[in-house]
Design a protein around this motif. Structure first.
Motif, PDB file in Angstrom:
ATOM      1  N   LEU A  99     -22.642 -20.515 -15.587  1.00 22.60           N
ATOM      2  CA  LEU A  99     -22.921 -20.376 -14.162  1.00 22.60           C
ATOM      3  C   LEU A  99     -22.053 -19.224 -13.673  1.00 22.60           C
ATOM      4  O   LEU A  99     -20.819 -19.317 -13.722  1.00 22.60           O
ATOM      5  N   PHE A 100     -22.678 -18.131 -13.232  1.00 23.22           N
ATOM      6  CA  PHE A 100     -21.921 -16.943 -12.826  1.00 23.22           C
ATOM      7  C   PHE A 100     -22.107 -16.682 -11.341  1.00 23.22           C
ATOM      8  O   PHE A 100     -23.217 -16.684 -10.818  1.00 23.22           O
ATOM      9  N   GLY A 101     -20.994 -16.379 -10.673  1.00 28.26           N
ATOM     10  CA  GLY A 101     -21.082 -16.023  -9.265  1.00 28.26           C
ATOM     11  C   GLY A 101     -19.693 -15.814  -8.675  1.00 28.26           C
ATOM     12  O   GLY A 101     -18.703 -15.814  -9.402  1.00 28.26           O
ATOM     13  N   ASN A 102     -19.625 -15.640  -7.391  1.00 23.43           N
ATOM     14  CA  ASN A 102     -20.797 -15.644  -6.534  1.00 23.43           C
ATOM     15  C   ASN A 102     -21.441 -14.258  -6.534  1.00 23.43           C
ATOM     16  O   ASN A 102     -20.770 -13.258  -6.313  1.00 23.43           O
ATOM     17  N   VAL A 103     -22.743 -14.247  -6.761  1.00 17.17           N
ATOM     18  CA  VAL A 103     -23.458 -12.973  -6.877  1.00 17.17           C
ATOM     19  C   VAL A 103     -23.535 -12.272  -5.529  1.00 17.17           C
ATOM     20  O   VAL A 103     -23.323 -11.061  -5.419  1.00 17.17           O
ATOM     21  N   PHE A 104     -23.841 -13.031  -4.482  1.00 17.13           N
ATOM     22  CA  PHE A 104     -23.887 -12.499  -3.117  1.00 17.13           C
ATOM     23  C   PHE A 104     -22.858 -13.244  -2.272  1.00 17.13           C
ATOM     24  O   PHE A 104     -22.336 -14.272  -2.679  1.00 17.13           O
ATOM     25  N   GLU A 105     -22.572 -12.707  -1.087  1.00 19.07           N
ATOM     26  CA  GLU A 105     -21.664 -13.421  -0.195  1.00 19.07           C
ATOM     27  C   GLU A 105     -22.276 -14.758   0.189  1.00 19.07           C
ATOM     28  O   GLU A 105     -23.485 -14.885   0.365  1.00 19.07           O
ATOM     29  N   THR A 106     -21.426 -15.767   0.318  1.00 17.88           N
ATOM     30  CA  THR A 106     -21.914 -17.105   0.604  1.00 17.88           C
ATOM     31  C   THR A 106     -20.921 -17.866   1.450  1.00 17.88           C
ATOM     32  O   THR A 106     -19.702 -17.713   1.294  1.00 17.88           O
ATOM     33  N   GLY A 118     -24.518 -18.309  -5.687  1.00 18.12           N
ATOM     34  CA  GLY A 118     -23.827 -17.619  -4.601  1.00 18.12           C
ATOM     35  C   GLY A 118     -24.760 -16.775  -3.766  1.00 18.12           C
ATOM     36  O   GLY A 118     -25.123 -15.676  -4.173  1.00 18.12           O
ATOM     37  N   GLY A 119     -25.165 -17.303  -2.614  1.00 21.05           N
ATOM     38  CA  GLY A 119     -26.005 -16.543  -1.700  1.00 21.05           C
ATOM     39  C   GLY A 119     -27.416 -16.308  -2.193  1.00 21.05           C
ATOM     40  O   GLY A 119     -28.094 -15.385  -1.720  1.00 21.05           O
ATOM     41  N   ILE A 120     -27.871 -17.127  -3.107  1.00 23.11           N
ATOM     42  CA  ILE A 120     -29.227 -16.935  -3.652  1.00 23.11           C
ATOM     43  C   ILE A 120     -30.254 -17.452  -2.656  1.00 23.11           C
ATOM     44  O   ILE A 120     -30.134 -18.565  -2.139  1.00 23.11           O
ATOM     45  N   THR A 121     -31.262 -16.645  -2.393  1.00 20.04           N
ATOM     46  CA  THR A 121     -32.410 -17.033  -1.572  1.00 20.04           C
ATOM     47  C   THR A 121     -33.676 -16.828  -2.398  1.00 20.04           C
ATOM     48  O   THR A 121     -33.645 -16.121  -3.413  1.00 20.04           O
ATOM     49  N   PRO A 122     -34.782 -17.434  -1.981  1.00 16.50           N
ATOM     50  CA  PRO A 122     -36.031 -17.184  -2.727  1.00 16.50           C
ATOM     51  C   PRO A 122     -36.369 -15.700  -2.824  1.00 16.50           C
ATOM     52  O   PRO A 122     -36.879 -15.239  -3.856  1.00 16.50           O
ATOM     53  N   GLU A 123     -36.060 -14.943  -1.767  1.00 18.57           N
ATOM     54  CA  GLU A 123     -36.361 -13.517  -1.763  1.00 18.57           C
ATOM     55  C   GLU A 123     -35.509 -12.747  -2.771  1.00 18.57           C
ATOM     56  O   GLU A 123     -35.914 -11.679  -3.251  1.00 18.57           O
ATOM     57  N   ARG A 124     -34.351 -13.266  -3.113  1.00 20.24           N
ATOM     58  CA  ARG A 124     -33.460 -12.598  -4.055  1.00 20.24           C
ATOM     59  C   ARG A 124     -33.708 -13.007  -5.502  1.00 20.24           C
ATOM     60  O   ARG A 124     -33.139 -12.406  -6.422  1.00 20.24           O
ATOM     61  N   VAL A 125     -34.531 -14.015  -5.721  1.00 18.29           N
ATOM     62  CA  VAL A 125     -34.782 -14.502  -7.074  1.00 18.29           C
ATOM     63  C   VAL A 125     -35.312 -13.408  -8.003  1.00 18.29           C
ATOM     64  O   VAL A 125     -34.824 -13.271  -9.134  1.00 18.29           O
TER      65      VAL A 125
END
Length: 208
Positions: free
Chosen positions: A125-132, A161-168
């Motif tokens: 599990l790697f992150g946080n990829v985006f700000e959260t 981390g900050g994952i949204t459907p649009e960022r998938v």
């Protein structure tokens, strides 16, 4: 055991456990295929009670994972554990759990990822990829860092981390096997619709 793609990580401050247990059957039916019980501040007995209840609700092909507490995972007959980066090493968890259960490991760098993979982690599990909001004050690692990790290890990497459907799509394009979500599902106005959106985004990329 296959590594799931859509991981729901619990947070009692976002969604209390009594509410979570009510939600689990519909969230799993909607497409969540891994549930991580995470409550580092809870007593082991309290977490075990939740894990035992969750075990009856999270049915195959979905899997139930317990964060850090191998004892709770064993007693609840969970499907595996998620280890913190500075927790027990994956090989130690494997010795306790035996084969047939998943051992995941949270990592925040290529070095930690390589170490965990060499020690036998089934996935990272790697992150946080985006700000959260779940990690206030911690900067985003970014997609390039995610890609560096996915290229460095042979095991599946789950982005958090900050994952949204649009960022998938971008996350999967960086090499991630799947995503892990906390607030994006648990804090949504319609949690089932949120799961459907994540599941559709994952399936769309897989089928492309």
């Amino acid at each position: 055991m296959r590594v799931p793609q859509l991981h729901l990580v619990t947070d009692p401050e976002v969604c209390p456990f009594d509410r979570l247990l009510d939600l689990l059957p519909v969230l799993v039916a909607a497409g969540v295929d891994a549930v991580h019980l995470r409550a580092p501040d809870r007593a082991a007995g309290d977490l075990l009670a939740v894990a035992l209840a969750a075990r009856r609700l999270v049915m195959p092909p979905a899997v139930l994972l317990v964060n850090d507490r191998i004892d709770v995972a064993l007693l609840s007959e969970a499907d595996g554990v998620q280890l913190p980066e500075r927790g027990l090493p994956p090989e130690g968890a494997r010795r306790l759990l035996g084969h047939g259960r998943l051992v995941g490991c949270s990592v925040h760098s290529v070095t930690a990822a390589e170490r965990a993979a060499q020690a036998g982690a089934d996935f990272l599990l790697f992150g946080n990829v985006f700000e959260t909001a779940s990690k206030p004050g911690r900067g985003a690692a970014g997609l390039q860092a995610l890609q560096a990790v996915t290229r460095a290890v042979p095991c599946p990497v789950i982005a958090i981390g900050g994952i949204t459907p649009e960022r998938v799509p971008a996350v999967l394009a960086a090499g991630a096997h799947g995503v892990a979500v906390i607030r994006g599902i648990l804090a949504a106005a319609d949690q089932v619709a949120a799961v459907h959106a994540f599941r559709a985004a994952l399936d769309r990329v897989e089928g492309a």
